[in-house]
Design a protein around this motif. Structure first.
Motif, PDB file in Angstrom:
ATOM      1  N   THR A 147     -11.250   5.081  -2.448  1.00  0.00           N
ATOM      2  CA  THR A 147     -11.570   5.313  -3.859  1.00  0.00           C
ATOM      3  C   THR A 147     -12.262   4.096  -4.461  1.00  0.00           C
ATOM      4  O   THR A 147     -12.148   2.985  -3.947  1.00  0.00           O
ATOM      5  N   ALA A 188      -1.498  -0.196  -4.709  1.00  0.00           N
ATOM      6  CA  ALA A 188      -1.789  -1.334  -3.834  1.00  0.00           C
ATOM      7  C   ALA A 188      -1.704  -2.629  -4.613  1.00  0.00           C
ATOM      8  O   ALA A 188      -1.834  -2.650  -5.848  1.00  0.00           O
ATOM      9  N   VAL A 244       0.877  -1.170   0.000  1.00  0.00           N
ATOM     10  CA  VAL A 244       0.000   0.000   0.000  1.00  0.00           C
ATOM     11  C   VAL A 244       0.910   1.215   0.000  1.00  0.00           C
ATOM     12  O   VAL A 244       1.879   1.268   0.770  1.00  0.00           O
ATOM     13  N   LEU A 273      -7.701  -0.381  -0.893  1.00  0.00           N
ATOM     14  CA  LEU A 273      -8.007   1.042  -1.057  1.00  0.00           C
ATOM     15  C   LEU A 273      -9.502   1.320  -1.144  1.00  0.00           C
ATOM     16  O   LEU A 273      -9.910   2.428  -1.479  1.00  0.00           O
ATOM     17  N   ASN A 288      -8.112   9.308  -6.331  1.00  0.00           N
ATOM     18  CA  ASN A 288      -9.120  10.025  -5.557  1.00  0.00           C
ATOM     19  C   ASN A 288      -8.803  11.513  -5.631  1.00  0.00           C
ATOM     20  O   ASN A 288      -8.102  12.069  -4.789  1.00  0.00           O
ATOM     21  N   GLY A 348       1.060   5.756  -1.149  1.00  0.00           N
ATOM     22  CA  GLY A 348       0.243   6.868  -1.607  1.00  0.00           C
ATOM     23  C   GLY A 348       0.880   8.218  -1.426  1.00  0.00           C
ATOM     24  O   GLY A 348       1.809   8.411  -0.643  1.00  0.00           O
ATOM     25  N   VAL A 396      -4.413   5.705   6.129  1.00  0.00           N
ATOM     26  CA  VAL A 396      -4.803   5.007   4.901  1.00  0.00           C
ATOM     27  C   VAL A 396      -3.906   3.795   4.680  1.00  0.00           C
ATOM     28  O   VAL A 396      -4.374   2.699   4.331  1.00  0.00           O
ATOM     29  N   GLY A 425      -5.089  -0.077   4.832  1.00  0.00           N
ATOM     30  CA  GLY A 425      -4.836  -0.917   3.673  1.00  0.00           C
ATOM     31  C   GLY A 425      -4.133  -2.211   4.047  1.00  0.00           C
ATOM     32  O   GLY A 425      -4.475  -3.286   3.549  1.00  0.00           O
ATOM     33  N   GLY A 435      -4.927   3.557  -7.405  1.00  0.00           N
ATOM     34  CA  GLY A 435      -6.208   4.081  -6.970  1.00  0.00           C
ATOM     35  C   GLY A 435      -6.193   5.598  -7.054  1.00  0.00           C
ATOM     36  O   GLY A 435      -5.228   6.239  -6.613  1.00  0.00           O
ATOM     37  N   PHE A 476      -2.824   6.487  -5.145  1.00  0.00           N
ATOM     38  CA  PHE A 476      -2.368   5.400  -4.298  1.00  0.00           C
ATOM     39  C   PHE A 476      -1.950   4.205  -5.158  1.00  0.00           C
ATOM     40  O   PHE A 476      -2.379   4.060  -6.302  1.00  0.00           O
TER      41      PHE A 476
END
Length: 605
Positions: A199, A189, A5, A195, A182, A7, A16, A20, A180, A187
């Protein structure tokens, strides 16, 4: 196996990242860690325990930052140890997390050591970190691109650099990685599930892709540095871990979810036709003259079970291969062979590799049986059947296995219909059996209290034998696998007729022998095999159909199942073996949902 994960956010990204990691715990791991850029330098926390402990350490340290990476590691190169846990640093400048295995890491390590780099870990990942650092000249994406061009093997990586604090770069080859999106936040993953609380827009990277994430947006390039377009897809939020409710572990919960899972996998009154598998041409399967089933572990056992269905229902020759072996031996391909890769996650590296090998031989008719619609194996296949098991958190597969069996049975009937071996009356009979399967499974689950009593006895042993015949032999294999996976009792499955060819030497009054005894054409022969064990004072535990005429005697314990369920009987008989393994493990006090040394999604070869 391993989880990434990462971001770049407009807020503290650490919550976050940790959430994750929690969502990826089901994949299995033996260490975890998180790193962020703060005050112009990378800072990290690593743990050899669970994510909840990492979370506590992060809070105690007050670790915060807008740019970060996090990881759950399943050890390959280097034992589970703090210095081998990810994130890995290079020169306190580059931070990296990595899934996969780098096959040429030793040669690269020698070169980098000669250039003055010192190694603090035994991991192949540290080679990537130093290699990126050696190429870094102010452009992190370019340094990553040049570094990965030298790697052989599989990888998914996420990297940040202290000199470019608002940038994260990812790359993948042979190991899954998604972006991901947003708003201005981006991000990376291993799985969209990680996620799903931030998102629902995802970009699935392809092999060789390099992703450059910043507040200015996301761009993707290939290995040559040329921009490529990867479509963003909106996914419905995948369900996350539900509460355990009345259950002690997720494995127990997932065992009891099987009646619903199989009914969702083939809804009542569904038709047996090619459209079920994504084929637009009703005659898509008409030319198929052979089946090749590919799988690993539990998925391999589902393939072995289904072989009997394909040959008896569809009258089609069927070959079953262990994925990791198939791709490395010479085989005889057929242009009309239907290649069926089977995988719970759809990211199993060996099965994906076997599928691609089959395609390289000109076998283009491919059909994935999988629980994840967005997975690599599904995307690589022409057709697919998505099982409806839902998220499976326990590492030892239960409902994924039974829904695979349902999917394979449906495929067998569909092929039998297309080839003219299943008439309307037989089709109606198979549909009726599938429609009643959920109720029959509920009847099996009602035997749990009796199974618990057996589990207390079996928990005292160090070894066990599982026996089955015909299509129930693979069920014996699966029962043995479940017991060894979660209770750590050595267990082996055998065809009952093979007892006298070796395994009978192991039988003593201390050896439990677990038998699955359907009332089929082999029952009388199976009863003779049971007597062979009893004659050697073996302790026999039999799951027998209600109409099998077996009852408790000295040295013979019997739990009566529902009446014989025809071709679908193997699906009924696997449930009590799952419960037996589960309650044996509970009695022994093992970590049922996360057994030692094992991973849920095996994304390395």
């Amino acid at each position: 196996m391993c989880g990434i994960v990462a971001g770049i956010a407009e807020r503290n990204v650490v919550p976050v990242l940790l959430e994750g990691l929690r969502r990826l715990e089901y994949r299995g791991y033996d260490s975890c860690g998180v790193a962020v850029l703060r005050d112009g330098a990378p800072h990290r926390v690593r743990s050899l325990t669970r994510v909840r402990s990492l979370d506590r350490e992060v809070r105690e340290m007050g670790l915060e930052g807008w740019t970060g990476i996090a990881h759950t590691r399943w050890a390959t190169h280097g034992a589970p140890a703090t210095q081998n846990a990810h994130p890995i640093f290079s020169q306190n400048e580059i931070a990296i997390v990595h899934n996969g295995i780098i096959e040429n890491f030793e040669a690269l390590k020698i070169t980098l050591s000669g250039a003055g780099y010192e190694f603090a870990s035994q991991t192949d990942t540290e080679v990537i970190a130093h290699l990126i650092h050696s190429y870094y000249q102010g452009d992190l994406a370019e340094a990553v691109r040049r570094a990965v061009s030298e790697l052989r093997g599989a990888y998914a990586i996420a990297v940040f650099c202290k000199s470019e604090p608002e940038r994260v770069v990812g790359a993948r080859y042979g190991s899954p990685l998604v972006i991901g999106i947003n708003g201005k936040e981006s991000f990376l993953a291993s799985d969209p599930l990680a996620l799903s609380d931030v998102t629902d827009r995802f970009i699935f990277l392809q092999d060789g892709d390099i992703a450059d994430l910043s507040h200015n947006g996301t761009r993707v390039m290939n290995r040559d540095g040329q921009p490529v377009v990867r479509e963003a897809r909106t996914l419905a939020h995948p369900p996350t871990e539900a509460a355990l409710g009345p259950y002690r572990h997720f494995m127990q919960k997932e065992i009891f979810e099987q009646p619903l899972a199989v009914s969702k996998t083939f809804p009542r009154n569904s038709a047996f036709d090619a459209s079920l598998f994504g084929a637009t041409d009703p005659q898509a399967f008409a030319q198929i003259d052979r089946i090749l089933l590919l799988g690993c572990g539990t998925s391999h056992y589902s393939a072995l079970t289904a072989k009997a269905w394909f040959e008896s229902i569809a009258k089609i020759p069927t070959q079953v291969e262990i994925s990791s072996e198939y791709r490395y031996r010479e085989t005889i391909p057929g242009k009309n062979t239907l290649v069926v890769p089977i995988s719970q996650s759809g990211e199993t590296a060996d099965t994906l590799g076997a599928l691609m090998h089959a395609q390289s031989l000109g076998q283009d008719h491919t059909l994935a049986i999988c629980n994840v619609a967005t997975s690599a194996i599904v995307r690589q296949s022409r057709w697919s059947f998505i099982t409806q098991a839902g998220p499976e958190i326990g590492v030892a597969s239960t409902k994924a296995f039974t829904t695979q069996l349902v999917a394979l049975f449906v495929l067998a009937v569909t092929l039998g219909r297309a080839r003219g071996y299943v008439d309307a009356q037989q089709e109606a009979s198979y549909r009726s059996q599938l429609s009643g399967l959920s109720t029959a499974l509920q009847g099996v689950l009602a035997r749990e209290p009796q199974i618990i009593a057996w589990a207390h006895e079996i928990a005292r042993t160090d070894s066990a034998i599982f026996l089955g015949r015909g299509s129930h032999f693979p069920i014996a294999l699966e029962g043995a696998l479940k017991l060894k996976e979660i209770s750590y009792i050595h267990a082996e499955g055998y065809p009952a007729g093979e007892l006298k060819h070796g395994p009978l030497a192991l039988v003593t009054d201390a050896m439990p022998v677990v038998v699955t005894a359907p009332n089929d054409g082999l029952l009388e022969k199976l009863k003779s095999n049971i007597q062979e064990v009893r004659a050697r004072r073996g302790q026999v535990y039999v799951f027998a159909d209600a109409d099998a005429n077996l009852s408790n005697e000295e040295g013979l314990r019997v739990i009566q199942m529902p009446e014989y369920y025809g071709a679908l009987s193997p699906i009924l008989h696997v449930l009590p073996l799952q419960l037996l393994a589960y309650h044996t493990a509970c009695t022994r006090g093992t970590d049922v949902d996360k057994p030692r040394n094992l991973a849920k999604s095996v994304t390395v070869e």
